[in-house]
Scaffold this motif. Structure first.
Motif, short mmCIF file in Angstrom:
data_model
loop_
_atom_site.label_atom_id
_atom_site.label_comp_id
_atom_site.label_asym_id
_atom_site.label_seq_id
_atom_site.Cartn_x
_atom_site.Cartn_y
_atom_site.Cartn_z
N ALA A 589 0.85 -1.19 0.00
CA ALA A 589 0.00 0.00 0.00
C ALA A 589 0.88 1.23 0.00
N THR A 590 0.50 2.19 -0.83
CA THR A 590 1.24 3.45 -0.95
C THR A 590 0.25 4.60 -0.81
N LEU A 591 0.53 5.50 0.13
CA LEU A 591 -0.33 6.66 0.35
C LEU A 591 0.37 7.90 -0.17
N THR A 592 -0.29 8.63 -1.06
CA THR A 592 0.25 9.89 -1.56
C THR A 592 -0.70 11.01 -1.16
N THR A 593 -0.14 12.09 -0.67
CA THR A 593 -0.92 13.27 -0.28
C THR A 593 -0.71 14.36 -1.33
N LEU A 594 -1.79 14.76 -1.99
CA LEU A 594 -1.72 15.78 -3.04
C LEU A 594 -2.07 17.16 -2.52
N GLU A 595 -3.02 17.20 -1.60
CA GLU A 595 -3.44 18.43 -0.93
C GLU A 595 -3.67 18.10 0.53
N ASP A 596 -3.93 19.13 1.33
CA ASP A 596 -4.22 18.89 2.74
C ASP A 596 -5.39 17.91 2.89
N GLU A 597 -6.36 18.00 2.00
CA GLU A 597 -7.53 17.13 2.08
C GLU A 597 -7.76 16.37 0.77
N GLU A 598 -6.67 15.93 0.17
CA GLU A 598 -6.77 15.14 -1.06
C GLU A 598 -5.66 14.10 -1.05
N HIS A 599 -6.09 12.82 -0.99
CA HIS A 599 -5.13 11.72 -0.83
C HIS A 599 -5.48 10.59 -1.79
N ARG A 600 -4.42 9.82 -2.15
CA ARG A 600 -4.60 8.63 -2.96
C ARG A 600 -3.94 7.46 -2.23
N LEU A 601 -4.72 6.42 -2.02
CA LEU A 601 -4.20 5.20 -1.41
C LEU A 601 -4.17 4.12 -2.50
N PHE A 602 -2.97 3.75 -2.93
CA PHE A 602 -2.79 2.78 -4.00
C PHE A 602 -2.46 1.41 -3.41
N PHE A 603 -3.20 0.41 -3.81
CA PHE A 603 -2.91 -0.97 -3.41
C PHE A 603 -2.33 -1.72 -4.61
N THR A 604 -1.29 -2.49 -4.36
CA THR A 604 -0.80 -3.48 -5.32
C THR A 604 -0.90 -4.83 -4.65
N MET A 605 -1.62 -5.77 -5.28
CA MET A 605 -1.91 -7.06 -4.67
C MET A 605 -1.63 -8.16 -5.68
N HIS A 606 -1.14 -9.28 -5.18
CA HIS A 606 -0.97 -10.42 -6.08
C HIS A 606 -2.33 -11.04 -6.36
N GLN A 607 -2.53 -11.44 -7.61
CA GLN A 607 -3.82 -11.98 -8.03
C GLN A 607 -4.27 -13.15 -7.17
N SER A 608 -3.35 -13.90 -6.61
CA SER A 608 -3.72 -15.10 -5.85
C SER A 608 -4.42 -14.80 -4.54
N ILE A 609 -4.49 -13.53 -4.13
CA ILE A 609 -5.15 -13.20 -2.86
C ILE A 609 -6.37 -12.30 -3.04
N VAL A 610 -6.74 -11.98 -4.29
CA VAL A 610 -7.88 -11.09 -4.50
C VAL A 610 -8.66 -11.53 -5.74
N ASP A 611 -9.92 -11.10 -5.80
CA ASP A 611 -10.72 -11.22 -7.00
C ASP A 611 -11.57 -9.96 -7.14
N GLY A 612 -12.48 -9.96 -8.11
CA GLY A 612 -13.28 -8.77 -8.36
C GLY A 612 -14.14 -8.37 -7.19
N VAL A 613 -14.73 -9.35 -6.51
CA VAL A 613 -15.56 -9.04 -5.34
C VAL A 613 -14.71 -8.39 -4.26
N CYS A 614 -13.46 -8.84 -4.12
CA CYS A 614 -12.56 -8.22 -3.13
C CYS A 614 -12.33 -6.75 -3.43
N VAL A 615 -11.86 -6.47 -4.67
CA VAL A 615 -11.41 -5.11 -4.96
C VAL A 615 -12.57 -4.15 -5.18
N TYR A 616 -13.72 -4.66 -5.62
CA TYR A 616 -14.85 -3.78 -5.87
C TYR A 616 -15.77 -3.64 -4.67
N GLN A 617 -15.77 -4.62 -3.76
CA GLN A 617 -16.77 -4.59 -2.70
C GLN A 617 -16.19 -4.78 -1.30
#
Length: 926
Positions: A589-617
Motif C-alpha cells: 500500500a502506498t499513500l500519496t498526499t496531493l493536498e491537505d484534504e486530497e489523498h490517494r491510497l494505491f494498493f498493489t496485490m498479487h492476483q492469488s489473494i484477490v478477485d473482483g468481489v474483493c477489490v470492488y466490494q
C-alpha cells in the motif's frame, strides 16, 4: 416443453429454492413448492438466499421458539456494507420489538400488548361490527364491490387508527404507508427502485407519529401511541424513537394480517363452495372457520431468524448466526401435524396453526385480528347469500412473505354474472402486479444454477474451520495462477493487480495504518506466502503484523500540476515490481498526499489473494467502515469471520477429490469437443514463441446514453447487460476475423457461490470458455440468444479448473497460454456506496504485463460504462486498440437501436481500417 414450463418448480422435477417465488405463477400458488421442500429436504440450504429454509411444522416451531429474532442489520453494518442509503430504515427497525430478543423484546411487548388482550379486544366487538356494517351499507345497493378496496382494507385501517389514537380520517394514508413499509418485512429480495418511495413513506410516518406524541390534543384521542409515550415500568420509559418505531410496526401488523385474512379467506371459500354453503348454513362455525382459513392460506407466509449458536436441525448442522427462514405456510400444510392438510375443512379440530407465529413473538394483535375476521366473514355471508366471484383475472401482491390480493371483485345479486371457479385458478389466471414475468434468461439461469447446485449436493456439510496443525493446500484455481506465474520467469508481473482509494478530506495516517493492520488480521490470506511442502504447493500463514508497512509520499511540495502524474508514477512503479511469493507480503500500500484534504491510497496485490468481489466490494467496504469507526474512537463494526480462505481451500480440495464435479466435467467435454477454433490476430506481428506477455492499457468510456440504450435492450430482450456486451464483442471479432466459431473467456466467480465466503478476501475466480456459434449470418437478437445459452451453461458448470479440463480433453498443456481462448471480456461487480469523502477507482495503474492477448474489463457506473482494454503490445499497437474500441462502440450503438440487424450489415458501419486486423490470407474477403 417450453423453457417457461421447464423452469417451474411445482412439477416435481426442478431444484429447490424459495427463489422460485419470484416466478408469478409460483407466487400465485406456492404450496406445491412448499410440499416439495417439506418432503424432499425439510431443512434446506438455499444458496441464493444464503439461508436455511425450514418447512416441517415441528422444525418451524423450534425455530420460532429457540432462534434469535435479532436479525435486522444496524446502520453501522449497512454503512460497512456500502448500503448507507438504507440507514433510516434500519434506525427504525432495530427499535421494533419484532427484531428483538429478551430482555429488550419483553420490555417493549409488555407495554404494547396491554391494549390487545383478548378481554379488552372483546369489548370492541360491537364497535367493529358497526364499522363493518357501515362499510357494507355503502356498497350493498350496487350489487357488487371490490372486497379488498371497499371492505378488507378500510376495516382494519379504521380499527387500527382508533387503537393507535390517531384521526380515523387518516386511515387511507395509514394504509398506503403500511403497504410501503410492509415491503421491508415481507420480501427477501428488495427492489432498489422502490427504496426512494419506502424512504419517503418512512419519513412521513416518522413525522406523523412524532406529531402524535408531541401534540396529543390536536384532534387525537387516547390510544396506544400515548400509552407507549407515557407508560413506565420500574422507572423505565420508552424513548420517542422507540415509541415511533413500535407504533409503525403495530400499524403495519394491525392492517396487513386482517386485510389478507379476509381477502384470502373469501377467495378460498368461493373456491370450495361446499364449505361456503356449510358456513352460511351455520354461522356458529365462524370462529372455527377463521382458524382454518388462517391455516389454509396464511397471511404471513414466512419469517427469518438467526441461529443463536451452532445447532442441529433435521439432521443438518446450522452454524451460529446463519439465517433460517421458517416457512409457517408450509408448516401449516404438514401432514404429520394436520390430517389431509390441503383440504379446507372449517370444522377441523386441534387446529394449532402457525399463522400468528409462536412463543415470545406470537402476534400480540392476534385476538384483534381474529375478532375482525369473525365479524367480517359472518357479516358478509349473512348479508350476501349469493356471493359470487366476478369475471376477470386476479392479482396477487408482490410481497412474497405477506400473502394477499390487490383486489377481489365479487357480486351479490341474482343477476350478477358468475365465473366458474376452477381449481387451477391460482395457477393459471391469477397474475402478480409489479413482478414482470421472468425472462427466459432468468428462468434458465435460475433453473440451471439450482440444478447444478442440487447435482453437486447442496446439502453437504458447510465449510468449517480446518484443523490448525494441518498443511494448508492451495485452492484449485489459485494453484493455476501460481503455476502459470512460476512457468514464466522473467516476464512482466501480469498477476499484479491494482486499486486506488481516493480520500477527499482529512486523513489520519495512524488511524489508516490501524485499519490496514485490522484488515490483514481479519483475513489470513493477506498474510500468506507459498512454499512447496511434500512436493505440493501450500499456503504458509503468518501471524498478524503489529504495524502495517504503509509507504507515504507527501507531494504537496512539488508543483500542483505535476502531483497527479507523480502519484501515478509512484503507484505504477509499485505495480510493476514483482512479488517474491515465498517471502514478500503479497499486498503493498502506498499513500500519496496531493493536498491537505486530497489523498490517494494505491494498493498493489498479487492476483492469488484477490478477485473482483474483493477489490470492488469487500476491501473498500471494510476499509472505509473501519476508518470511520476507528477515527471516531469506536471499536470495529465488523463481525468476526467464521472461516478463512484456507478453510475454503481445504474444503474445496476434499470436495474435488470425492468426485463431486464429474457432471461439470461432462459439460465441458461436450462444449469443447471437436477441433477448437483459434482466433487469428494480425499475421505479420503474431509470433507465439517470442511472446513476452508484456501488457499495455487503454482506458475508455461508453457514454451514459449508450449505457441506458443497452440496459433498455437488456430489459426488452430478457438478457443481462453482460450478455449484450459479450455478444457485441464476439460480433466485432467475427467482423474482424470472419471466423464463425469463436471462443472468448470470462472470469467466473465460481467459488463465491458458498454463503460462508461472501465476506472473505481471496481468489475465487475461474476463467471459463464461452463458445459462440456465429454461422448463418444471424441477427443480433439471434446472437443474444446464443450468448445467453453459453453464459447460463458456463456459470452453472464453472468449478472445474482449466487444467483439469485440458487433462480430460487430452490437450497439450502450456502454462504460458490458455488453449481455449486469448480474448477475454468481463463486467465488474457493482461498487458499494461508500461513506462521504471516499471514492474508488480501479483502472488507473497497470503492471506492464498481460495474461491475455486482449482483455476488455468493463464497469457500470452512473455516468456510463467505464472500461479498460488490456492488451499485448507485441500483437497490437495503441492505435489499433483505439480503433477496436471505437468500432465496438459503433457496433453497440447500431444494435441497441435495431437488434434485428444481421451481422453482414453491421460490419459496414465499422471503420475501413478494420482490414488491418484481418489475417493476410483473409483480406481478400473484404
Amino acid at each position: 416443453m417450453s423453457p417457461e414450463a421447464a423452469a417451474r418448480p411445482d412439477n416435481g422435477t426442478q431444484p429447490l429454492s424459495l427463489c422460485h417465488l419470484l416466478d408469478p405463477e409460483v407466487l400465485a400458488n406456492p404450496y406445491p413448492l412448499y410440499h416439495r421442500l417439506r418432503t424432499e429436504d425439510p431443512v434446506h440450504w438455499d444458496p441464493f438466499l444464503h439461508a436455511w429454509v425450514v418447512t416441517r411444522y415441528a422444525d418451524v416451531v423450534r425455530v420460532l421458539h429457540d432462534f434469535s429474532a435479532d436479525r435486522t442489520p444496524t446502520p453501522e453494518q449497512l454503512t460497512a456494507m456500502g448500503l448507507s442509503a438504507l440507514n433510516p430504515i434500519a434506525q427504525v427497525m432495530v427499535k421494533q420489538m419484532l427484531f428483538m430478543d429478551a430482555p429488550a423484546h419483553t420490555r417493549l411487548r409488555a407495554l404494547a400488548s396491554s391494549a390487545f388482550t383478548p378481554s379488552k379486544v372483546e369489548l370492541l366487538r360491537s364497535h367493529i361490527q358497526e364499522i363493518a356494517d357501515r362499510l357494507l351499507d355503502a356498497v350493498e345497493a350496487q350489487g357488487h364491490m371490490d372486497l379488498i378496496a371497499d371492505f378488507a382494507e378500510p376495516l382494519p385501517a379504521i380499527v387500527t387508527a382508533e387503537m393507535l389514537g390517531v384521526p380515523v380520517e387518516d386511515h387511507n394514508q395509514l394504509k398506503a404507508w403500511s403497504a410501503d413499509f410492509a415491503e421491508m418485512l415481507g420480501n427477501f429480495q428488495h427492489n432498489p427502485d422502490r427504496v426512494p418511495r419506502v424512504l419517503r413513506s418512512l419519513g412521513q410516518m416518522t413525522a406523523y407519529f412524532r406529531d402524535a406524541i408531541e401534540q396529543p390534543g390536536t384532534g387525537r384521542r387516547e390510544g396506544l401511541v400515548q400509552s407507549l409515550a407515557t407508560a413506565e415500568i420500574q422507572g423505565d420509559r420508552l424513548s420517542q424513537e422507540e415509541v415511533i418505531a413500535n407504533s409503525i410496526v403495530t400499524m403495519v401488523g394491525g392492517q396487513e394480517t386482517t386485510t389478507n385474512l379476509i381477502g384470502n379467506g373469501i377467495l378460498s371459500l368461493l373456491g370450495k363452495r361446499e364449505q361456503l354453503e356449510q358456513l352460511q348454513a351455520d354461522l356458529s362455525l365462524t370462529p372455527s372457520a377463521v382458524e382454518e382459513l388462517l391455516r389454509y392460506e396464511s397471511p404471513s407466509q414466512h419469517t427469518a431468524r438467526l441461529a443463536p449458536r451452532d445447532s442441529e436441525l433435521g439432521g443438518k448442522q446450522i452454524r451460529k448466526r446463519e439465517a433460517v427462514i421458517a416457512v409457517m405456510a408450509a408448516g401449516n400444510r404438514d401432514p404429520e401435524r394436520f390430517p389431509d392438510p390441503d383440504r379446507l375443512d372449517i370444522t377441523r379440530k386441534d387446529n394449532r396453526h402457525l399463522a400468528f407465529g409462536w412463543a415470545a413473538h406470537f402476534c400480540f394483535g392476534a385476538a384483534l385480528a381474529r375478532i375482525e375476521g369473525q365479524i367480517a366473514f359472518e357479516t358478509i355471508l349473512q348479508r350476501f347469500r349469493n356471493l359470487k366471484l366476478e369475471p376477470g383475472s386476479l392479482t396477487w401482491r408482490t410481497n412474497l412473505g405477506l400473502r394477499g390480493l390487490t383486489g377481489l371483485p365479487i357480486s351479490f345479486t341474482e343477476s350478477g354474472r358468475s365465473r366458474k371457479f376452477d381449481s387451477k385458478l391460482t395457477q393459471t389466471s391469477i397474475q402478480t402486479s409489479a413482478i414482470p414475468r421472468l425472462s427466459e434468461t432468468k428462468r434458465q439461469l435460475l433453473a440451471k444454477l439450482l440444478r447444478a447446485e442440487q447435482r453437486e449436493n447442496s446439502r453437504q456439510q458447510v465449510i468449517t474451520p480446518r484443523t490448525r496443525n494441518e498443511s494448508v493446500p492451495l485452492a484449485l484455481t489459485q494453484e493455476q495462477v501460481l503455476k502459470h506465474e512460476m512457468a514464466t520467469p522473467g516476464m512482466p508481473p501480469f498477476y499484479n493487480e491494482s486499486i486506488t482509494i481516493h480520500r477527499h478530506g482529512f486523513l489520519n495516517t495512524k488511524v489508516l495504518q490501524l485499519v490496514l493492520a485490522e484488515i490483514v488480521r481479519r483475513h489470513e490470506i493477506w498474510r500468506t506466502n507459498y512454499q512447496t511442502v511434500n512436493g505440493h504447493l501450500a499456503q504458509v500463514i503468518h501471524a498478524p503484523p503489529s504495524v502495517f508497512p504503509l509507504k507515504t509520499f507527501d507531494l504537496r511540495l512539488i508543483p500542483h500540476k505535476n502531483r497527479e502524474a507523480e502519484a501515478l508514477r509512484l503507484a505504477t512503479e509499485e505495480a510493476r515490481r514483482p512479488f517474491d511469493l515465498e517471502r514478500d507480503p503479497l499486498l503493498r500500500a502506498t499513500l500519496t498526499t496531493l493536498e491537505d484534504e486530497e489523498h490517494r491510497l494505491f494498493f498493489t496485490m498479487h492476483q492469488s489473494i484477490v478477485d473482483g468481489v474483493c477489490v470492488y466490494q469487500v476491501l473498500p467496504r471494510e476499509l472505509t467502515g473501519l476508518y470511520e469507526a476507528f477515527a471516531a474512537g469506536k471499536p470495529s463494526p465488523l463481525p468476526e469471520l467464521s472461516i478463512q480462505y484456507a478453510d475454503f481451500a481445504f474444503w474445496e480440495r476434499h470436495r474435488f477429490q470425492r468426485g463431486a464435479l464429474k457432471t461439470q466435467l461432462d459439460y465441458w467435454r461436450n462444449q469443447l469437443a471437436g477441433e477448437l477454433p483459434v482466433l487469428q490476430w494480425p499475421a505479420e506481428r503474431f509470433n507465439l514463441r517470442s511472446r513476452m506477455l508484456r501488457g499495455a492499457m487503454q482506458p475508455f468510456t461508453f457514454s451514459q446514453q449508450l449505457m441506458l440504450l443497452l440496459k433498455e435492450l437488456s430489459r426488452h430482450e430478457g438478457v443481462t447487460l453482460f450478455m449484450i456486451l459479450l455478444a457485441g464483442f464476439v460480433a466485432l471479432l467475427y467482423c474482424y476475423s470472419r471466423e464463425e466459431d469463436i471462443i472468448v473467456g470470462t472470469p467466473a466467480p465460481a467459488g463465491r457461490k458458498r454463503p460462508e465466503v461472501q465476506e472473505l478476501l481471496g481468489y475465487f475466480i475461474n476463467p471459463v470458455a464461452l463458445r459462440i456459434d456465429l454461422s448463418g449470418n444471424p441477427t443480433f437478437r439471434d446472437l443474444l440468444r446464443r450468448a445467453q445459452q453459453n453464459v447460463v451453461g458456463a456459470v452453472s458448470n464453472d468449478h472445474i479448473p482449466v487444467e483439469h479440463v485440458i487433462d480430460q480433453l487430452k490437450l497439450k498443456s502450456d502454462l504460458k497460454r490458455n488453449p481455449f481462448f486469448q480474448a477475454v471480456i468481463s463486467l465488474a461487480p457493482p461498487l458499494p456506496d461508500l461513506a462521504p469523502g471516499w471514492e474508488q477507482t480501479i483502472m488507473d495503474v497497470d503492471s506492464g504485463g498481460s495474461k491475455w492477448d486482449l482483455y476488455l474489463e468493463l464497469s457500470e457506473r452512473p455516468a456510463g460504462i467505464l472500461g479498460r482494454a488490456q492488451y499485448d503490445p507485441d500483437l497490437f499497437d495503441a492505435a489499433t486498440v483505439r480503433l477496436l474500441i471505437e468500432d465496438l462502440q459503433v457496433l453497440l450503438q447500431r444494435i441497441a437501436v435495431d437488434p434485428s440487424q444481421r451481422l453482414s450489415s453491421v460490419k459496414y458501419a465499422l471503420s475501413s481500417q478494420v482490414i488491418a486486423l484481418a489475417p493476410i490470407g483473409d483480406q481478400a474477403r473484404w
